[in-house]
Scaffold this motif. Structure first.
Motif, PDB file in Angstrom:
ATOM      1  N   ALA A   1       0.821  -1.214   0.000  1.00 36.47           N
ATOM      2  CA  ALA A   1       0.000   0.000   0.000  1.00 36.47           C
ATOM      3  C   ALA A   1       0.855   1.264   0.000  1.00 36.47           C
ATOM      4  O   ALA A   1       0.406   2.324  -0.406  1.00 36.47           O
ATOM      5  CB  ALA A   1      -0.936   0.015   1.210  1.00 36.47           C
TER       6      ALA A   1
ATOM      7  N   GLY B   1     -14.103   4.777   7.089  1.00 34.86           N
ATOM      8  CA  GLY B   1     -13.179   5.711   6.464  1.00 34.86           C
ATOM      9  C   GLY B   1     -12.429   6.562   7.467  1.00 34.86           C
ATOM     10  O   GLY B   1     -12.532   6.375   8.686  1.00 34.86           O
TER      11      GLY B   1
ATOM     12  N   PRO C   1     -12.889   3.926   2.215  1.00 31.24           N
ATOM     13  CA  PRO C   1     -12.478   2.692   1.534  1.00 31.24           C
ATOM     14  C   PRO C   1     -13.500   2.238   0.502  1.00 31.24           C
ATOM     15  O   PRO C   1     -14.702   2.416   0.675  1.00 31.24           O
ATOM     16  CB  PRO C   1     -12.370   1.687   2.687  1.00 31.24           C
ATOM     17  N   VAL C   2     -13.003   1.636  -0.568  1.00 26.42           N
ATOM     18  CA  VAL C   2     -13.842   0.986  -1.574  1.00 26.42           C
ATOM     19  C   VAL C   2     -13.464  -0.488  -1.582  1.00 26.42           C
ATOM     20  O   VAL C   2     -12.297  -0.826  -1.803  1.00 26.42           O
ATOM     21  CB  VAL C   2     -13.625   1.593  -2.979  1.00 26.42           C
ATOM     22  N   ARG C   3     -14.435  -1.360  -1.340  1.00 27.00           N
ATOM     23  CA  ARG C   3     -14.145  -2.787  -1.206  1.00 27.00           C
ATOM     24  C   ARG C   3     -14.815  -3.587  -2.317  1.00 27.00           C
ATOM     25  O   ARG C   3     -15.884  -3.227  -2.809  1.00 27.00           O
ATOM     26  CB  ARG C   3     -14.582  -3.296   0.164  1.00 27.00           C
ATOM     27  N   SER C   4     -14.170  -4.682  -2.680  1.00 29.80           N
ATOM     28  CA  SER C   4     -14.728  -5.580  -3.684  1.00 29.80           C
ATOM     29  C   SER C   4     -15.836  -6.422  -3.061  1.00 29.80           C
ATOM     30  O   SER C   4     -16.093  -6.353  -1.851  1.00 29.80           O
ATOM     31  CB  SER C   4     -13.632  -6.501  -4.227  1.00 29.80           C
TER      32      SER C   4
ATOM     33  N   LEU D   1     -12.371  -7.210  -0.023  1.00 29.53           N
ATOM     34  CA  LEU D   1     -10.992  -6.748  -0.095  1.00 29.53           C
ATOM     35  C   LEU D   1     -10.941  -5.280  -0.492  1.00 29.53           C
ATOM     36  O   LEU D   1     -11.734  -4.820  -1.325  1.00 29.53           O
ATOM     37  CB  LEU D   1     -10.205  -7.583  -1.103  1.00 29.53           C
ATOM     38  N   LEU D   2      -9.993  -4.541   0.080  1.00 27.85           N
ATOM     39  CA  LEU D   2      -9.824  -3.124  -0.235  1.00 27.85           C
ATOM     40  C   LEU D   2      -9.287  -2.985  -1.652  1.00 27.85           C
ATOM     41  O   LEU D   2      -8.218  -3.510  -1.977  1.00 27.85           O
ATOM     42  CB  LEU D   2      -8.862  -2.474   0.770  1.00 27.85           C
ATOM     43  N   SER D   3     -10.023  -2.296  -2.535  1.00 28.74           N
ATOM     44  CA  SER D   3      -9.607  -2.144  -3.926  1.00 28.74           C
ATOM     45  C   SER D   3      -9.185  -0.717  -4.258  1.00 28.74           C
ATOM     46  O   SER D   3      -8.421  -0.497  -5.189  1.00 28.74           O
ATOM     47  CB  SER D   3     -10.739  -2.572  -4.865  1.00 28.74           C
TER      48      SER D   3
ATOM     49  N   VAL E   1      -9.405   3.750  -2.581  1.00 34.73           N
ATOM     50  CA  VAL E   1      -9.875   4.700  -1.568  1.00 34.73           C
ATOM     51  C   VAL E   1     -10.382   5.949  -2.281  1.00 34.73           C
ATOM     52  O   VAL E   1      -9.738   6.447  -3.217  1.00 34.73           O
ATOM     53  CB  VAL E   1      -8.773   5.081  -0.552  1.00 34.73           C
TER      54      VAL E   1
ATOM     55  N   SER F   1     -10.024   9.313  -6.562  1.00 33.70           N
ATOM     56  CA  SER F   1      -9.831   8.003  -5.948  1.00 33.70           C
ATOM     57  C   SER F   1      -8.459   7.468  -6.326  1.00 33.70           C
ATOM     58  O   SER F   1      -7.947   7.744  -7.415  1.00 33.70           O
ATOM     59  CB  SER F   1     -10.918   7.019  -6.391  1.00 33.70           C
TER      60      SER F   1
ATOM     61  N   ILE G   1      -5.633   0.664  -5.163  1.00 32.27           N
ATOM     62  CA  ILE G   1      -4.721  -0.029  -4.262  1.00 32.27           C
ATOM     63  C   ILE G   1      -3.861  -1.030  -5.016  1.00 32.27           C
ATOM     64  O   ILE G   1      -2.673  -1.179  -4.749  1.00 32.27           O
ATOM     65  CB  ILE G   1      -5.504  -0.745  -3.145  1.00 32.27           C
TER      66      ILE G   1
END
Length: 361
Positions: free
Chosen positions: A76, A129, A152-155, A159-161, A163, A194, A197
């Motif tokens: 990251a 967030g 955060p944007v998650r799948s 999983l974090l994909s 931000v 955005s 990650i």
């Protein structure tokens, strides 16, 4: 470090476990090696378990951590591989017994010479967030106030994909030269975008830079590359003074045209303009070697008023001029439709022809 799939070397560490009336406490102090780099950074961590609330309170402090030095250990941080100033600060958090983070806040600062970046962030449990409050950026003698949030944007798998980033800065100094000697003072910068990650890519949904009524608005994307970043940007500008235009113009972008404008446009206002930048990954590095931009990489058009310019060394400056300018890749064209010249006799001269005069580079 299972979370980051990394192994850390701590040349010096101390660990203490204490039973307490409320539960227990663990305190650790360690010097940690900088991955493949030389030198160490220091951390102090304490964790207390409270039996009545079945929760952990964790406090952590770091000193002299340079993100660039450990970017090979934490994926990251690959986005910060060029961030080579030391970070110091502390974080507080609370976690319940099932591992859910219920509260967190942190304050960090980065310092290198005249550049300081004190940052306070708080965890927002409903969104997962980060909220940025009471933060400041000091460049030279200018101190900016910064607020915003990082969500955060998650799948679908959790999983974090990416931000999502929203930042607002007031009374900002922009340093395009990297010297902090004469940064550009602007009233505000607003950014919405955005950051991915799993790849080096920053999406710019809206970037606004304003100084009074003068401003620039940009959207697009920046993509990381081996030699230079890829730029896909479009935007508009209005009411920019010649001085502000020259100082906001990035030195790496068509430097010969930038140098000509800096030396020959003495005064004036860019009333309005628009631009498109389309430079694939590593194209800037290639252009620097070959001394020519690829076709259709830059398209800039702006209109000017009240301009004073030296359009030819041996002739007196053109004043009170209006006109337009075009930059297409490596070709720069300036067309003045009106203006005056102060002759050696003191009388005023005017350009001949209905279309004024134009100069190509």
């Amino acid at each position: 470090d299972e979370a980051n799939d990394a192994i850390w070397d701590a040349p010096k560490a101390e660990l203490a476990f204490k039973r307490m009336p409320y539960g227990f406490a663990v305190v650790a102090n360690a010097d940690v090696a900088n991955g493949s780099e030389t030198g160490n950074w220091r951390t102090e961590i304490s964790a207390s378990y409270r039996r009545d609330s079945k929760s952990f309170a964790i406090s952590a402090r770091i000193d002299d951590l340079v993100p660039a030095n450990i970017s090979d250990e934490i994926f990251a941080l690959a986005q910060l591989a060029r961030f080579k100033v030391p970070l110091s600060g502390h974080a507080e958090m609370e976690i319940n017994e099932d591992g859910t983070l219920t509260k967190a806040s942190a304050e960090f600062s980065a310092a290198a010479g005249e550049v300081n970046f004190p940052l306070r962030i708080d965890f927002d449990p409903p969104t997962g967030g980060i909220v940025i409050t009471d933060s400041q950026l000091l460049v030279g003698s200018s101190r900016a106030q910064i607020t915003g949030n990082i969500l955060p944007v998650r799948s679908a798998e959790g999983l974090l994909s990416a931000v999502n980033i929203s930042l607002n800065a007031r009374n900002v100094a922009i340093d395009t030269e990297g010297t902090v000697v004469s940064p550009v003072a602007v009233d505000r910068i607003d950014f919405v975008g955005s950051a991915a990650i799993n790849e080096a890519r920053l999406e710019i949904e809206d970037l606004v830079i304003m100084s009074g009524s003068a401003g620039i608005r940009v959207k697009g994307a920046i993509t990381g590359g081996g030699e230079s970043v890829g730029l896909l940007l479009s935007g508009r500008m209005r009411d920019l003074s010649a001085d502000l235009l020259k100082r906001l113009w990035p030195p790496i972008m068509v430097p010969k045209t930038r140098d000509w404008v800096s030396k020959n446009v003495i005064d004036g206002t860019v009333t309005d303009g628009e631009f498109i930048v389309n430079l694939p990954v590593d194209a800037l590095a290639t252009a620097k070697r070959e001394k020519r931009l690829p076709p259709n990489s830059i398209d800039l058009h702006f209109r000017m008023a009240d301009v004073s310019t030296r359009y030819f060394k041996e002739l007196p400056p053109l004043i009170k001029a209006s006109g337009e300018a075009w930059l297409k890749d490596d070709d720069f064209r300036l067309e003045m439709t009106s203006g005056e010249i102060v002759l050696p006799s003191g009388k005023l001269g005017k350009p001949h022809g209905a279309n004024g005069r134009s100069w190509d580079r």
